[in-house]
Design an enzyme around this catalytic site. Structure first.
Site, PDB file in Angstrom:
ATOM      1  N   ASP A  82       1.644   3.700  12.216  1.00 28.61           N
ATOM      2  CA  ASP A  82       2.976   3.316  12.681  1.00 28.61           C
ATOM      3  C   ASP A  82       2.893   2.562  13.999  1.00 28.61           C
ATOM      4  O   ASP A  82       2.289   3.042  14.964  1.00 28.61           O
ATOM      5  CB  ASP A  82       3.855   4.554  12.860  1.00 28.61           C
ATOM      6  CG  ASP A  82       4.298   5.142  11.540  1.00 28.61           C
ATOM      7  OD1 ASP A  82       4.917   4.409  10.759  1.00 28.61           O
ATOM      8  OD2 ASP A  82       4.028   6.332  11.293  1.00 28.61           O
TER       9      ASP A  82
ATOM     10  N   ASP B  41       6.519   3.351   3.264  1.00 33.68           N
ATOM     11  CA  ASP B  41       7.208   4.283   4.161  1.00 33.68           C
ATOM     12  C   ASP B  41       8.637   3.918   4.536  1.00 33.68           C
ATOM     13  O   ASP B  41       9.335   4.752   5.094  1.00 33.68           O
ATOM     14  CB  ASP B  41       6.384   4.478   5.440  1.00 33.68           C
ATOM     15  CG  ASP B  41       6.666   5.817   6.110  1.00 33.68           C
ATOM     16  OD1 ASP B  41       7.038   6.771   5.392  1.00 33.68           O
ATOM     17  OD2 ASP B  41       6.523   5.920   7.342  1.00 33.68           O
TER      18      ASP B  41
ATOM     19  N   HIS C  81      -2.243   4.983   7.421  1.00 28.11           N
ATOM     20  CA  HIS C  81      -0.869   4.586   7.745  1.00 28.11           C
ATOM     21  C   HIS C  81      -0.717   4.621   9.263  1.00 28.11           C
ATOM     22  O   HIS C  81      -0.756   5.683   9.885  1.00 28.11           O
ATOM     23  CB  HIS C  81       0.132   5.528   7.084  1.00 28.11           C
ATOM     24  CG  HIS C  81       1.551   5.094   7.264  1.00 28.11           C
ATOM     25  ND1 HIS C  81       2.065   3.981   6.646  1.00 28.11           N
ATOM     26  CD2 HIS C  81       2.563   5.612   8.001  1.00 28.11           C
ATOM     27  CE1 HIS C  81       3.334   3.825   6.991  1.00 28.11           C
ATOM     28  NE2 HIS C  81       3.656   4.802   7.815  1.00 28.11           N
TER      29      HIS C  81
ATOM     30  N   HIS D 221       9.579   0.185  10.606  1.00 20.70           N
ATOM     31  CA  HIS D 221      10.470   1.158   9.973  1.00 20.70           C
ATOM     32  C   HIS D 221      10.698   2.412  10.817  1.00 20.70           C
ATOM     33  O   HIS D 221      11.457   3.292  10.390  1.00 20.70           O
ATOM     34  CB  HIS D 221       9.943   1.541   8.580  1.00 20.70           C
ATOM     35  CG  HIS D 221       8.550   2.092   8.578  1.00 20.70           C
ATOM     36  ND1 HIS D 221       7.439   1.290   8.461  1.00 20.70           N
ATOM     37  CD2 HIS D 221       8.089   3.358   8.675  1.00 20.70           C
ATOM     38  CE1 HIS D 221       6.349   2.045   8.486  1.00 20.70           C
ATOM     39  NE2 HIS D 221       6.716   3.309   8.623  1.00 20.70           N
TER      40      HIS D 221
END
EC number: 3.2.1.24
Length: 1009
Positions: free
Chosen positions: A38, A151, A36, A420
């Site tokens: 970001d 997420d 993951h 997000h």
């Protein structure tokens, strides 16, 4: 009470609950390796690239090439594109092509980022998805078919429609309300077919998998070690990798001594999860945030562990395999079992505990939210302006390659900020600064492009000076309407002189008004009434009255007069409404109370209804000390008690003009305060005869000022009415569809858990009237009382929670914000007809390009001489652009080009035009506007030239719709979607019919000059 609230939603789950696992034999675990990553959040993109992100792709590609059984899924494209363009070697690029062809590396979602679902606009979701998909298809010829939305903080009902339109076969989500997830786990209802749009229903349904309570991270607790489990590469270190390769919290290596313990831990977790699902197929995500930066050590430990489990599968009751997300969903689809159907309700708001409602981020960093939307609107205008410049033929000396670069830079920035942890306001300050810098730079480039296009058109006349500032001849303004409807509106300019003449292209006077600036005493606001056809310009010359040519009889702009009212204390009695001052136009009369300086009521002419309307600012006082109780932060809104008035006194002035009347209210914290903390500036327009001002007349435009706030305050604008709304409001999902939001009483935290996102519109109503709010940025919205609606405008927070402090995720936002809302009041039928177009008019206001006059005003083509692009009122031009992709629309031809390896030799295609049309209305919403609409694209686009070919494509352009066959999933609803995403349509013709809520995408090819 919270559990009871979900009983209606759980009923179909309980009815469909099977008696047990529907298959004999062992459980089959699909181990899906992932990282993951970001795009922002705590660290900037460049910091992440240096510390771990580049190493993820370098090491994963190397390790996948070493073992045929290994798999990996890649999600967001921004890091991969940076790695591909700036790090990857030719050999690594060749390996990626090979891994994709073999299905061992899989791109899921495929967008530039994993966008937020609560506070992003659908148009921007489509943009960032199109950006990523265009790169993947251009580079590899692949088209993602599965989502991995693990997420975002809550799930929107727009999302299943978005991904279905993009050609996806299945959708995966995770973050939904904790108590609902627990109930769905118990009922084995985490998988279903989601029909997110009530109008499109099964046509755009998608199979949806909600991750269980472990979400997307591997369970890190293992009973035999005090280190985390299954994270053998440890935790990434910033700012750069350690030279010795030793990272914190590296899991114990798998050895003969502990392999049984590792196997028992993994198998136990798989069996626990299997009990929550209806099939023996278990998705087991292997990864978490910033993982696989050393894929070698990861696979070196997992390989023997999986081999050990499989060698004892009969005994353990579990078999395991590396898998992509597609492998898992294919196995599910092959079972062909019957799934329950979920309707168009969303999964918002999102809570993780009773006092952890993730509703604060709906408003966090309001300034960034506003900037992101303005950047999106500017990009939208720049795209169509450039397209119209290029077609039917470029008329000047603009370099198309440079122009495309300006647009591409802003496409990247607007896509990036949809992440997000970006537009949500949940990033660290330095990452916020990165987003702002990227947006500002991109906006500057597109403004330069638009100015260059205008100058190209004006070059023979040369009316503008290169210097800045007010020259003696005055100003020149070009106003561009990016919507495909004729728009009548007011544009506001700032000038340095109190008297002006305003003339149009033909030298005719234009209705205009001059008044004192609301911001700077030394300058003036010039308000100009303009009517602009779709995708067309108006040009205005603005000259000081002192500089007008002698002997002319040109009327000057009318001068507004100001009526001031003294400061009034906040009244604590009900004796109000005795001394009312009316402010009216042809649609509304706003009544103001002289005793309070507040709004009292609004009379709406068409329905002849008067509604009591009062507005004021309140603040929630929140806790920042974890020792004292629950806190608010970037994510969470946790008020200890009801909001209290944030002012003690208010001043008012009415600026009355022939064109516009403004009501200015200034709210002070106390009677003697010198500066106000809050303000409302309301505007009513008096539309002159001969102008179609239906939308302009039927709105009250309000701009607010909020800030700077005191610490640990959350500011709201509360609008109180006498509408019997039953504490029900409606707010939108991503500007696409509305959700009914009844107030729900919870045992704890009811205020925060009844906040919802408003991206573009909201309303409340009773049997007679409806009050609509339209916004140009996202806000949190709630109804805390009957007839009340409150909009959270701003937040300033600090807390001592170690996690927040460690990542610098406190929200000590000292800025002053200026959000805008438009109010519409009227009958259901009136507001239904006006709401959607008014929302678009707010989002896509005309773009004004302002310069100095160097001499006499030029004679330029007026709107009558320009060929407009005009659509019916229920059909929105969602995009008109030249993407510049380098791939052939023919998939076979494109695949052959990729195999030949000549992608780099292909030039950007400046001839292919991307067109997307969006039907704005739901089925049954309006007797006329909800009907299907048929248009002839040849006629609509005749201003751009002769249409020679029309190709219908999937939402992001990568599929020819005639070749797109999405999976069909068996449901118990009695209705079943066919294997195509839409009803049969005649291929390739210019005459199309768009049905309610459809979004249809086309490649348009024009006759080249």
């Amino acid at each position: 009470m919270g559990r009871l609230y979900w009983l209606p939603l759980l009923a179909p789950l309980l009815l469909l609950r099977p008696p047990g696992v529907q298959s004999a034999g062992p459980i089959r675990a699909f181990v899906v390796p992932h990282s993951h990553m970001d795009v922002g959040w705590v660290y900037t993109v460049q910091e992440s690239m240096q510390a771990y992100a580049a190493n993820v792709y370098t090491s994963v590609v190397e390790e996948l090439a070493r073992g045929q059984q290994r798999r990996f899924i890649a999600v967001e494209q921004e890091f991969f594109r940076l790695w591909w363009g700036g790090v990857a070697s030719d050999q690594q690029k060749h390996q990626v092509h090979q891994l994709l062809e073999e299905g061992r590396l899989e791109f899921v979602i495929g967008g530039q980022v994993m966008h937020d679902e609560a506070v992003t606009h659908l148009d921007d979701q489509i943009l960032q998805l199109t950006e990523g998909h265009g790169f993947l298809y251009e580079t590899f010829g692949i088209r993602p078919q599965f989502s991995w939305h693990v997420d975002p903080f809550g799930a929107s009902a727009t999302t299943p429609t978005l991904f279905a339109l993009a050609g996806f076969n299945a959708h995966l989500s995770s973050r939904i309300d904790y108590d609902l997830k627990a109930a769905m786990q118990e009922a084995r209802g985490l998988q279903f077919v989601w029909r997110g749009s009530p109008s499109l229903s099964e046509q755009e349904e998608i199979f949806t998998h909600i991750m269980d309570q472990y979400s997307y991270c591997t369970p890190s607790h293992i009973p035999f070690s005090n280190r985390s489990g299954f994270y053998w590469n440890g935790v990434a270190i910033f700012p750069k990798p350690p030279p010795d390769g030793v990272y914190p919290n590296m899991s114990e290596p798998v050895t003969p001594a502990n392999i049984n313990l590792y196997a028992e831990a993994l198998v136990a977790n798989v069996k626990q999860r299997a009990a929550w699902f209806r099939t023996p197929h278990v998705l087991w995500p292997w990864g978490c945030d910033k993982q696989f930066f050393n894929a070698s050590v990861q696979f070196a430990n997992m390989n023997p562990l999986l081999d050990h489990i499989n060698s004892h599968a009969a005994k353990l009751g579990v078999s395991v395999q590396y898998a992509t997300l597609g492998d898992y969903f294919r196995a599910l689809h092959t079972l062909n079992i019957t799934w329950r159907v979920r309707d168009h309700h969303d999964f918002l708001p999102y809570s993780t505990e009773p006092f952890q409602a993730w509703t604060g981020f709906y408003t966090s960093r309001s300034a960034l939210k506003g900037l992101a939307r303005r950047a999106s609107a500017l990009l939208y205008a720049g795209e169509s302006m450039f397209t119209h410049y290029m077609w039917p033929a470029p008329c000047g000396h603009l370099d198309p390659t440079w122009a495309l670069q300006q647009l591409q830079q802003l496409r990247w920035a607007v896509s990036e900020v949809q992440h997000h942890d970006a537009i949500t306001g949940t990033e660290s300050p330095k990452v916020r600064d990165m987003y702002v810098m990227h947006l500002a730079s991109g906006m500057l480039g597109v403004r330069k492009l638009m100015a260059s296009i205008i100058l190209d058109k004006l070059q023979p006349q040369a009316p503008m000076a290169a210097s800045s500032g007010a020259g003696p001849a005055g100003h020149f303004a070009s106003v561009y309407n990016p919507l495909a409807w004729t728009v009548t509106t007011i544009v506001t300019l700032t000038v340095g002189f109190p008297g002006v003449h305003v003339t149009d292209e033909a030298g005719h006077p234009v209705p205009s008004q001059i008044q004192n600036s609301t911001e700077t005493p030394s300058v003036y606001d010039l308000l100009i009434l303009t009517t602009i056809p779709g995708l067309s310009y108006r040009h205005y010359s603005i000259r000081p009255t002192a500089g007008a040519q002698e002997g002319t009889q040109e009327p000057a702009a009318t001068v507004a007069t100001t009526l001031q009212f003294g400061r009034r204390l906040r009244r604590r009695t009900s004796h109000v409404g005795r001394h009312l001052v009316p402010v009216a136009n042809d649609c509304y009369t706003v009544l103001l109370d002289q005793d309070t300086n507040l709004m009292h009521s609004i009379w709406e002419r068409q329905s002849n209804q008067t509604v009591r309307v009062t507005q004021e600012f309140l603040e929630y006082h929140v806790n920042g000390d974890v020792k004292q109780g629950p806190i608010s932060d970037n994510y969470l809104f946790t008020p200890g008690k009801a909001a209290v008035p944030a002012w003690e006194a208010v001043e008012m002035e009415i600026v009355a003009g022939q064109l516009v009347t403004e009501i200015r209210q200034y709210f002070y914290r106390n009677m003697t305060a010198r500066n106000y903390t809050y303000a409302i500036r309301s505007r009513l327009t008096h539309v002159p005869q001969g102008h179609d001002g239906e939308l302009l007349c039927h709105r009250i435009e309000q701009e607010y000022q909020a800030g700077p706030l005191e610490l640990n305050r959350e500011a709201v604008l509360r609008t109180s009415t006498n509408l019997n709304s039953q504490q029900v409001i409606y707010s939108d999902n991503n500007g696409y569809q509305m959700q009914r939001r009844p107030y729900v009483s919870y045992v704890n935290n009811s205020i925060a858990r009844n906040y919802y996102p408003m991206v573009q519109s909201a309303f409340m109503e009773d049997g007679k009237s409806r009050l609509v709010l339209l916004s140009e940025r996202a806000h949190g919205i709630s109804s805390q009382g009957n007839g009340q609606v409150e909009v959270m405008l701003h937040r300033r927070l600090w807390n001592n929670f170690d996690w927040d402090l460690g990542y610098n995720l406190t929200l000590n936002d000292t800025s002053i914000v200026h959000p805008v809302l438009w109010l519409l009041l009227g009958s259901w039928s009136l507001t239904t007809a006006l709401r959607q177009r008014s929302a678009m008019a707010l989002q896509h206001r005309p773009v004004v390009l302002f310069g100095d006059l160097a001499g006499t005003a030029p004679k330029l083509p007026g709107p009558q001489q320009q060929e407009a692009v005009t659509l019916p009122p229920n059909l929105h031009l969602q995009i008109l652009s030249i993407p510049g992709w380098r791939y052939s629309s023919n998939h076979t031809e494109h695949a052959q080009n990729l195999r030949k390896g000549n992608r780099g030799e292909v030039q950007a295609d400046l001839h292919r035009v991307l067109l997307r049309l969006h039907h704005l209305y739901e089925v049954g919403e309006d007797p006329v506007l909800s009907q299907p609409v048929t248009v002839n694209l040849e006629a609509v686009l005749q201003a751009l030239g002769s249409v020679v070919a029309v190709e219908e494509r999937s939402l992001t352009g990568t599929w020819d719709v005639s070749m797109l066959h999405r999976w069909s999933w068996r449901t118990g609803s009695g209705r079943r979607r066919g294997d195509t995403t839409s009803p049969s349509r005649p291929p390739g013709g210019p005459i199309i019919t768009v049905h309610p809520k459809e979004i249809r995408t086309f490649f348009i090819h024009f006759q080249q000059q």
